[in-house]
Design a protein around this motif. Structure first.
Motif, mmCIF file in Angstrom:
data_model
loop_
_atom_site.group_PDB
_atom_site.id
_atom_site.type_symbol
_atom_site.label_atom_id
_atom_site.label_comp_id
_atom_site.label_asym_id
_atom_site.label_seq_id
_atom_site.Cartn_x
_atom_site.Cartn_y
_atom_site.Cartn_z
ATOM 1 N N LEU A 206 17.359 11.331 63.788
ATOM 2 C CA LEU A 206 16.621 12.438 63.200
ATOM 3 C C LEU A 206 15.555 11.859 62.288
ATOM 4 O O LEU A 206 15.726 10.775 61.721
ATOM 5 C CB LEU A 206 17.542 13.349 62.388
ATOM 6 N N ILE A 207 14.460 12.562 62.156
ATOM 7 C CA ILE A 207 13.359 12.123 61.309
ATOM 8 C C ILE A 207 13.361 12.947 60.036
ATOM 9 O O ILE A 207 13.495 14.171 60.071
ATOM 10 C CB ILE A 207 12.012 12.288 62.038
ATOM 11 N N GLN A 208 13.215 12.270 58.893
ATOM 12 C CA GLN A 208 13.195 12.997 57.628
ATOM 13 C C GLN A 208 11.890 13.760 57.482
ATOM 14 O O GLN A 208 10.809 13.240 57.754
ATOM 15 C CB GLN A 208 13.378 12.041 56.447
ATOM 16 N N CYS A 209 12.026 15.002 57.070
ATOM 17 C CA CYS A 209 10.861 15.861 56.911
ATOM 18 C C CYS A 209 10.169 15.560 55.591
ATOM 19 O O CYS A 209 10.814 15.338 54.566
ATOM 20 C CB CYS A 209 11.270 17.330 56.937
ATOM 21 N N ALA A 210 8.848 15.570 55.606
ATOM 22 C CA ALA A 210 8.075 15.355 54.382
ATOM 23 C C ALA A 210 7.971 16.667 53.626
ATOM 24 O O ALA A 210 7.994 17.756 54.194
ATOM 25 C CB ALA A 210 6.684 14.835 54.721
ATOM 26 N N GLY A 211 7.863 16.582 52.310
ATOM 27 C CA GLY A 211 7.680 17.778 51.496
ATOM 28 C C GLY A 211 8.995 18.459 51.194
ATOM 29 O O GLY A 211 10.074 17.998 51.527
ATOM 30 N N ALA A 212 8.887 19.613 50.561
ATOM 31 C CA ALA A 212 10.076 20.341 50.121
ATOM 32 C C ALA A 212 10.812 20.915 51.309
ATOM 33 O O ALA A 212 10.209 21.444 52.243
ATOM 34 C CB ALA A 212 9.668 21.468 49.161
ATOM 35 N N SER A 213 12.130 20.835 51.276
ATOM 36 C CA SER A 213 12.938 21.361 52.375
ATOM 37 C C SER A 213 12.768 22.871 52.492
ATOM 38 O O SER A 213 12.835 23.442 53.569
ATOM 39 C CB SER A 213 14.409 21.024 52.152
ATOM 40 N N GLU A 214 12.535 23.547 51.373
ATOM 41 C CA GLU A 214 12.378 24.988 51.398
ATOM 42 C C GLU A 214 11.161 25.388 52.200
ATOM 43 O O GLU A 214 11.170 26.348 52.969
ATOM 44 C CB GLU A 214 12.238 25.492 49.960
ATOM 45 N N GLU A 215 10.088 24.604 52.070
ATOM 46 C CA GLU A 215 8.855 24.910 52.783
ATOM 47 C C GLU A 215 9.042 24.757 54.285
ATOM 48 O O GLU A 215 8.641 25.603 55.063
ATOM 49 C CB GLU A 215 7.743 23.992 52.299
#
Length: 251
Positions: free
Chosen positions: A204-213
């Motif tokens: 899995l690739i980590q998402c950039a920015g806030a998880s909420e967004e």
């Protein structure tokens, strides 16, 4: 190798049967689950295709997972979506797989959203009390299956514990990758310590920015659009398409 040069590729390219490649040892990264992680389209046993989106809250060891199931290998025809949540244990180093971390994940809550009429019919014809409210399913409408201890028709049992193997790495572009244990080929789950995986799935690739967004992009909600007859049609959020293009670019 020539289009995308990398140290390991060069070593392998110059090796032969008399001079096997000796790859440099990479430093083991500490396990840090906090944040959001996403996958591309995946294949599962029993002709299942899905994408996954996880949110890990490291401060209290809770997690959320969105499992988007499709009927085609390109993950374009949605069938149903599962939202699950629970908590996980403190990881310990694996005694069987070097560099791996053993964790146990407990699923305590789950919700299901059928996305096509075939799934709706299957859920509505399930045994009363085995999957949400009897004969109350409709396309695009999410329903909590926690009160019925899961959904027998979809093979979901609650509460449920899975014994996992995790590992984190970084790719050549310094992106964080999360490896999760490979699922059994018979379609079962690692629900006991002796079934704990000893190999990994694609990362899995980590998402950039806030998880909420980002969760807004892969939300279970669908926009309603009135048809001429007054009924409400389903229309996926544009963000789902944006996420699909982003995953293609990352790969």
């Amino acid at each position: 190798h020539h289009v995308h040069p990398c140290p390991a590729c060069g070593i392998i390219y110059r090796a032969d049967e008399h001079h096997p490649p000796i790859l440099p040892v990479r430093a083991q990264l500490p396990m840090q689950l906090s944040g959001s992680w996403v996958t591309h389209c995946e294949v599962r046993p029993a002709v299942l295709f899905l994408t996954r989106y996880f949110i890990f809250h490291g401060n209290n060891h809770t997690w959320e997972g969105y499992y988007y199931h499709y009927s085609d290998p390109l993950c374009k025809q949605p069938t149903f979506t599962i939202y699950a949540s629970g908590h996980y244990t403190q990881g310990i180093p694996s005694s069987k797989v070097r560099g791996g971390t053993e964790l146990a994940f407990k699923v305590t809550q789950a919700r299901v959203t059928p996305m096509d009429q075939v799934t709706v019919m299957m859920l509505n014809s399930s045994e009363p009390g085995s999957c949400g409210l009897t004969s109350s399913w409709s396309a695009g409408v999410e329903q909590d299956i926690t009160p019925t201890n899961g959904c027998l028709a979809l093979g979901i049992k609650l509460p449920h514990t899975e014994y996992e193997l995790f590992k984190t790495e970084q790719d050549t572009e310094d992106r964080s990758l999360l490896y999760i244990g490979e699922r059994p080929t018979d379609g079962s789950s690692p629900d006991s310590p002796d079934k704990r995986p000893t190999s990994y799935q694609a990362p899995l690739i980590q998402c950039a920015g806030a998880s909420e967004e980002l969760s807004n992009y892969v939300s279970l909600k669908y926009l309603g659009k009135k048809e001429a007859n007054g009924s409400e049609a389903l229309k996926p959020l544009p963000g789902a398409f944006v996420l699909f293009i982003a995953l293609l670019f990352l790969r």
